[in-house]
Scaffold this motif. Structure first.
Motif, PDB file in Angstrom:
ATOM      1  N   ARG A   1       0.846  -1.214   0.000  1.00  0.00           N
ATOM      2  CA  ARG A   1       0.000   0.000   0.000  1.00  0.00           C
ATOM      3  C   ARG A   1       0.872   1.251   0.000  1.00  0.00           C
ATOM      4  O   ARG A   1       0.616   2.208  -0.708  1.00  0.00           O
ATOM      5  CB  ARG A   1      -0.927   0.002   1.223  1.00  0.00           C
ATOM      6  CG  ARG A   1      -2.190  -0.829   1.016  1.00  0.00           C
ATOM      7  CD  ARG A   1      -3.213  -0.557   2.107  1.00  0.00           C
ATOM      8  NE  ARG A   1      -2.742  -0.909   3.435  1.00  0.00           N
ATOM      9  CZ  ARG A   1      -2.700  -2.149   3.913  1.00  0.00           C
ATOM     10  NH1 ARG A   1      -3.095  -3.169   3.168  1.00  0.00           N
ATOM     11  NH2 ARG A   1      -2.247  -2.395   5.133  1.00  0.00           N
ATOM     12  N   ALA A   2       1.956   1.216   0.807  1.00  0.00           N
ATOM     13  CA  ALA A   2       2.837   2.385   0.889  1.00  0.00           C
ATOM     14  C   ALA A   2       3.518   2.660  -0.446  1.00  0.00           C
ATOM     15  O   ALA A   2       3.822   3.805  -0.779  1.00  0.00           O
ATOM     16  CB  ALA A   2       3.891   2.169   1.981  1.00  0.00           C
ATOM     17  N   ALA A   3       3.777   1.586  -1.203  1.00  0.00           N
ATOM     18  CA  ALA A   3       4.530   1.745  -2.456  1.00  0.00           C
ATOM     19  C   ALA A   3       3.636   2.124  -3.639  1.00  0.00           C
ATOM     20  O   ALA A   3       4.137   2.559  -4.673  1.00  0.00           O
ATOM     21  CB  ALA A   3       5.271   0.453  -2.764  1.00  0.00           C
ATOM     22  N   GLN A   4       2.309   1.994  -3.452  1.00  0.00           N
ATOM     23  CA  GLN A   4       1.390   2.249  -4.574  1.00  0.00           C
ATOM     24  C   GLN A   4       1.553   3.663  -5.127  1.00  0.00           C
ATOM     25  O   GLN A   4       1.574   4.623  -4.355  1.00  0.00           O
ATOM     26  CB  GLN A   4      -0.054   2.077  -4.109  1.00  0.00           C
ATOM     27  CG  GLN A   4      -0.713   0.871  -4.725  1.00  0.00           C
ATOM     28  CD  GLN A   4      -1.968   0.493  -3.980  1.00  0.00           C
ATOM     29  OE1 GLN A   4      -2.624   1.357  -3.393  1.00  0.00           O
ATOM     30  NE2 GLN A   4      -2.286  -0.784  -4.002  1.00  0.00           N
ATOM     31  N   GLY A   5       1.687   3.756  -6.441  1.00  0.00           N
ATOM     32  CA  GLY A   5       1.776   5.064  -7.087  1.00  0.00           C
ATOM     33  C   GLY A   5       3.122   5.741  -6.876  1.00  0.00           C
ATOM     34  O   GLY A   5       3.294   6.907  -7.250  1.00  0.00           O
ATOM     35  N   ARG A   6       4.080   5.075  -6.282  1.00  0.00           N
ATOM     36  CA  ARG A   6       5.414   5.670  -6.091  1.00  0.00           C
ATOM     37  C   ARG A   6       6.354   5.212  -7.204  1.00  0.00           C
ATOM     38  O   ARG A   6       5.997   4.391  -8.051  1.00  0.00           O
ATOM     39  CB  ARG A   6       6.002   5.231  -4.737  1.00  0.00           C
ATOM     40  CG  ARG A   6       5.137   5.503  -3.546  1.00  0.00           C
ATOM     41  CD  ARG A   6       5.263   6.958  -3.119  1.00  0.00           C
ATOM     42  NE  ARG A   6       4.675   7.168  -1.814  1.00  0.00           N
ATOM     43  CZ  ARG A   6       5.381   7.351  -0.710  1.00  0.00           C
ATOM     44  NH1 ARG A   6       6.676   7.341  -0.724  1.00  0.00           N
ATOM     45  NH2 ARG A   6       4.767   7.558   0.432  1.00  0.00           N
ATOM     46  N   SER A   7       7.606   5.727  -7.132  1.00  0.00           N
ATOM     47  CA  SER A   7       8.575   5.402  -8.179  1.00  0.00           C
ATOM     48  C   SER A   7       8.934   3.914  -8.142  1.00  0.00           C
ATOM     49  O   SER A   7       8.692   3.232  -7.146  1.00  0.00           O
ATOM     50  CB  SER A   7       9.844   6.213  -7.975  1.00  0.00           C
ATOM     51  OG  SER A   7      10.476   5.746  -6.797  1.00  0.00           O
ATOM     52  N   GLU A   8       9.595   3.484  -9.218  1.00  0.00           N
ATOM     53  CA  GLU A   8      10.023   2.086  -9.298  1.00  0.00           C
ATOM     54  C   GLU A   8      11.014   1.775  -8.171  1.00  0.00           C
ATOM     55  O   GLU A   8      10.966   0.699  -7.570  1.00  0.00           O
ATOM     56  CB  GLU A   8      10.671   1.861 -10.653  1.00  0.00           C
ATOM     57  CG  GLU A   8      10.547   0.443 -11.149  1.00  0.00           C
ATOM     58  CD  GLU A   8      11.109   0.331 -12.554  1.00  0.00           C
ATOM     59  OE1 GLU A   8      12.071  -0.418 -12.714  1.00  0.00           O
ATOM     60  OE2 GLU A   8      10.591   1.048 -13.437  1.00  0.00           O
ATOM     61  N   ALA A   9      11.889   2.765  -7.896  1.00  0.00           N
ATOM     62  CA  ALA A   9      12.903   2.542  -6.849  1.00  0.00           C
ATOM     63  C   ALA A   9      12.220   2.303  -5.502  1.00  0.00           C
ATOM     64  O   ALA A   9      12.630   1.446  -4.719  1.00  0.00           O
ATOM     65  CB  ALA A   9      13.838   3.746  -6.764  1.00  0.00           C
ATOM     66  N   PHE A  10      11.169   3.065  -5.261  1.00  0.00           N
ATOM     67  CA  PHE A  10      10.468   2.929  -3.981  1.00  0.00           C
ATOM     68  C   PHE A  10       9.781   1.561  -3.911  1.00  0.00           C
ATOM     69  O   PHE A  10       9.739   0.920  -2.862  1.00  0.00           O
ATOM     70  CB  PHE A  10       9.439   4.048  -3.846  1.00  0.00           C
ATOM     71  CG  PHE A  10       9.036   4.309  -2.430  1.00  0.00           C
ATOM     72  CD1 PHE A  10       9.759   5.171  -1.628  1.00  0.00           C
ATOM     73  CD2 PHE A  10       7.922   3.683  -1.886  1.00  0.00           C
ATOM     74  CE1 PHE A  10       9.388   5.406  -0.308  1.00  0.00           C
ATOM     75  CE2 PHE A  10       7.546   3.907  -0.568  1.00  0.00           C
ATOM     76  CZ  PHE A  10       8.277   4.777   0.224  1.00  0.00           C
ATOM     77  N   GLN A  11       9.293   1.130  -5.052  1.00  0.00           N
ATOM     78  CA  GLN A  11       8.641  -0.191  -5.054  1.00  0.00           C
ATOM     79  C   GLN A  11       9.634  -1.312  -4.788  1.00  0.00           C
ATOM     80  O   GLN A  11       9.298  -2.334  -4.203  1.00  0.00           O
ATOM     81  CB  GLN A  11       7.909  -0.405  -6.365  1.00  0.00           C
ATOM     82  CG  GLN A  11       6.660   0.454  -6.374  1.00  0.00           C
ATOM     83  CD  GLN A  11       5.928   0.504  -7.670  1.00  0.00           C
ATOM     84  OE1 GLN A  11       6.033  -0.409  -8.462  1.00  0.00           O
ATOM     85  NE2 GLN A  11       5.210   1.587  -7.877  1.00  0.00           N
TER      86      GLN A  11
ATOM     87  N   SER B   1       9.804   4.376   7.492  1.00  0.00           N
ATOM     88  CA  SER B   1       9.214   5.348   6.579  1.00  0.00           C
ATOM     89  C   SER B   1       8.149   4.697   5.695  1.00  0.00           C
ATOM     90  O   SER B   1       7.290   5.365   5.167  1.00  0.00           O
ATOM     91  CB  SER B   1      10.281   5.978   5.703  1.00  0.00           C
ATOM     92  OG  SER B   1      10.787   5.003   4.843  1.00  0.00           O
ATOM     93  N   LEU B   2       8.251   3.392   5.512  1.00  0.00           N
ATOM     94  CA  LEU B   2       7.239   2.734   4.677  1.00  0.00           C
ATOM     95  C   LEU B   2       5.922   2.576   5.415  1.00  0.00           C
ATOM     96  O   LEU B   2       4.960   2.071   4.886  1.00  0.00           O
ATOM     97  CB  LEU B   2       7.740   1.361   4.261  1.00  0.00           C
ATOM     98  CG  LEU B   2       8.603   1.377   3.008  1.00  0.00           C
ATOM     99  CD1 LEU B   2       9.148  -0.001   2.724  1.00  0.00           C
ATOM    100  CD2 LEU B   2       7.806   1.870   1.821  1.00  0.00           C
ATOM    101  N   ASN B   3       5.903   3.003   6.627  1.00  0.00           N
ATOM    102  CA  ASN B   3       4.755   2.712   7.471  1.00  0.00           C
ATOM    103  C   ASN B   3       4.599   3.879   8.454  1.00  0.00           C
ATOM    104  O   ASN B   3       5.398   3.965   9.358  1.00  0.00           O
ATOM    105  CB  ASN B   3       5.118   1.409   8.215  1.00  0.00           C
ATOM    106  CG  ASN B   3       3.958   0.847   8.963  1.00  0.00           C
ATOM    107  OD1 ASN B   3       2.836   1.210   8.722  1.00  0.00           O
ATOM    108  ND2 ASN B   3       4.270  -0.031   9.903  1.00  0.00           N
TER     109      ASN B   3
END
Ligand code: HEM
Length: 400
Positions: free
Chosen positions: A68-78, A177-179
């Motif tokens: 959920r945290a990574a949704q819509g973020r950059s590829e690096a963040f995913q 930070s992911l949460n």
């Protein structure tokens, strides 16, 4: 008597007198709702142990919140979310079993005891570098040693090991930070890319020319772990083994500096170091509580827990439960048996426990032997609590 809604794991009172604080809290029951934490707190030794065992009702899985945290973020963040999904402590079976097995088979007692000479050399090196007229044992001793040991564990060359100091801190930022979801993206992704590149190279080198370190064993046992999961395992070892062991050393040193008679006794009885380390783990172990997610409605300790709620397994409370420990407020350096839950219990039991014990034993014994006149410079600051662990604090000393 404490009001049930007031139980607060971050409070100075819960730290200053855990035996009294949690005994008062338990008067409302072994399991109770904390308005402060908006979570169920499990407060007895039997309840915490049962909570660790009951992985089907109390889950460790965080993959959903990472995704959920990574949704819509950059590829690096995913990639960060992907990396953390490879951390076994954030998974339930069967994924947990698959991720844990290769690490468990590489972390044999033999592989860990094989590191003793290297740990001793790291400790000696840290002591050689101390300024005997005034040093901060927290910063100059407790902090570097675990990072350097994990570097050795992973077969990292000595000149690269210093990078580990800050990386574990950066990893902490990643994890936290992911949460929740609203965290800044740039620094998190940059740090993750650096880890992935560094550990990816390390694993490739190990494949080509095994160093014989426990990482060699891990790479050989990797089985069906994909590359990002293997990198995930390395970063978990770095994160899981650094701040925790530093905190164990800081808390043990804090006790020895405020109780010079205890330090003198331990100097005179070095054979008691192993039981002393267990007792430091019990009275001020680095992990104060661990979070879990309720996955099914169920009854626990006379309370009705509902799916989706949060629960904390309160290790600090369990470790001061008079139902299990006689005189839980006392520090008994030869306490045996000592069934503290500081390394967890059951399926997720700490894979680095024997390494942490080895490091803490060697570090404390060598420091006490080498500096019989060690004393605190000024007041020793008391520990600072957070719900799950401890904050940093300096420990200024004169050594000679
Ligand atoms: C004093 C130092 C340490 C303390 C207090 C500590 C504490 C813990 C605790 C309480 C758990 C259980 C987590 C849970 O149930 O959710 C755990 C798991 C773990 N620890 Fe440690 N730890 C320490 C040192 C280390 C070291 C040195 C390493 C490795 C280098 C390590 C690696 C791990 C790993 C990989 C897990 C996950 C196990 C699993 O989920 O199956 N720890 N640790």
């Amino acid at each position: 008597m404490l009001d049930a809604a007031e139980v607060n794991l971050d409070s100075p009172e819960s730290l200053a007198d855990p035996t009294g604080y949690f005994a008062a809290a338990r008067e409302h029951g072994d399991v109770q709702w904390s308005a402060h934490h908006r979570a169920w707190l499990v407060l007895s030794h039997a309840g915490v142990e049962a909570g660790f065992r009951d992985t089907s009702a109390l889950s460790s899985d965080k993959t959903g919140s990472f995704q959920r945290a990574a949704q819509g973020r950059s590829e690096a963040f995913q990639r960060v979310a992907e990396l953390l999904s490879g951390w076994m402590n954030f998974r339930d079976p069967p994924a947990h079993t698959r991720l844990r097995e290769p690490v468990r088979s590489a972390f044999t007692p033999r592989a860990i005891s094989g590191l003793a000479r290297e740990v001793q050399a790291i400790v000696d090196g840290a002591l050689d570098a101390l300024d005997t007229s005034g040093a901060d044992l927290s910063h100059d001793f407790a902090r570097p040693i675990p990072a350097l040991v994990i570097g050795a564990l992973l077969g990292v060359s000595p000149q690269d090991r210093h990078r580990f100091y800050n990386w574990s801190h950066d990893l902490g930022q990643l994890v936290f930070s992911l949460n929740p979801s609203g965290s800044p993206e740039g620094p998190v992704s940059a740090a993750a890319s650096e880890f992935i590149a560094f550990f990816g190279d390390l694993i490739e080198r190990e494949r080509a020319t095994p160093t014989g370190s426990p990482l060699s064993g891990l790479v050989a046992a990797a089985g069906d772990l994909n590359p990002i999961e293997l990198i995930g395992a390395c970063t978990l070892l770095l994160f899981g083994g650094h701040e925790t062991t530093t905190t164990l050393l800081v808390n043990a040193l804090g006790i020895l500096l405020t109780q010079p008679e205890t330090a003198a006794w331990l100097r005179a009885h070095p054979g008691a170091m192993d039981t002393a380390v267990e007792e430091f783990m019990r009275v001020q172990g680095p992990a104060r509580s661990l979070p879990r997610k309720v996955t099914v409605d169920h009854e626990r300790g006379g309370q009705q827990l509902h799916r989706g709620q949060n629960a904390y397994l309160c290790i600090a409370a369990a470790n001061h439960d008079p139902a299990v420990f006689t005189d839980p407020a006392g520090l008994e350096l030869e306490r045996a048996p000592n069934p503290h839950l500081g390394f967890g219990w059951g399926l997720h039991y700490c894979l680095g426990a024997s390494l942490a014990r080895l490091e803490a034993g060697i570090a404390l014994r060598t420091l006490l032997e080498r500096f019989p006149n060690m004393q605190a410079l000024g007041e020793v600051p008391p520990p600072r609590a957070s719900a799950m662990g401890y904050g940093r604090r300096p420990l200024r000393v004169r050594l000679a």
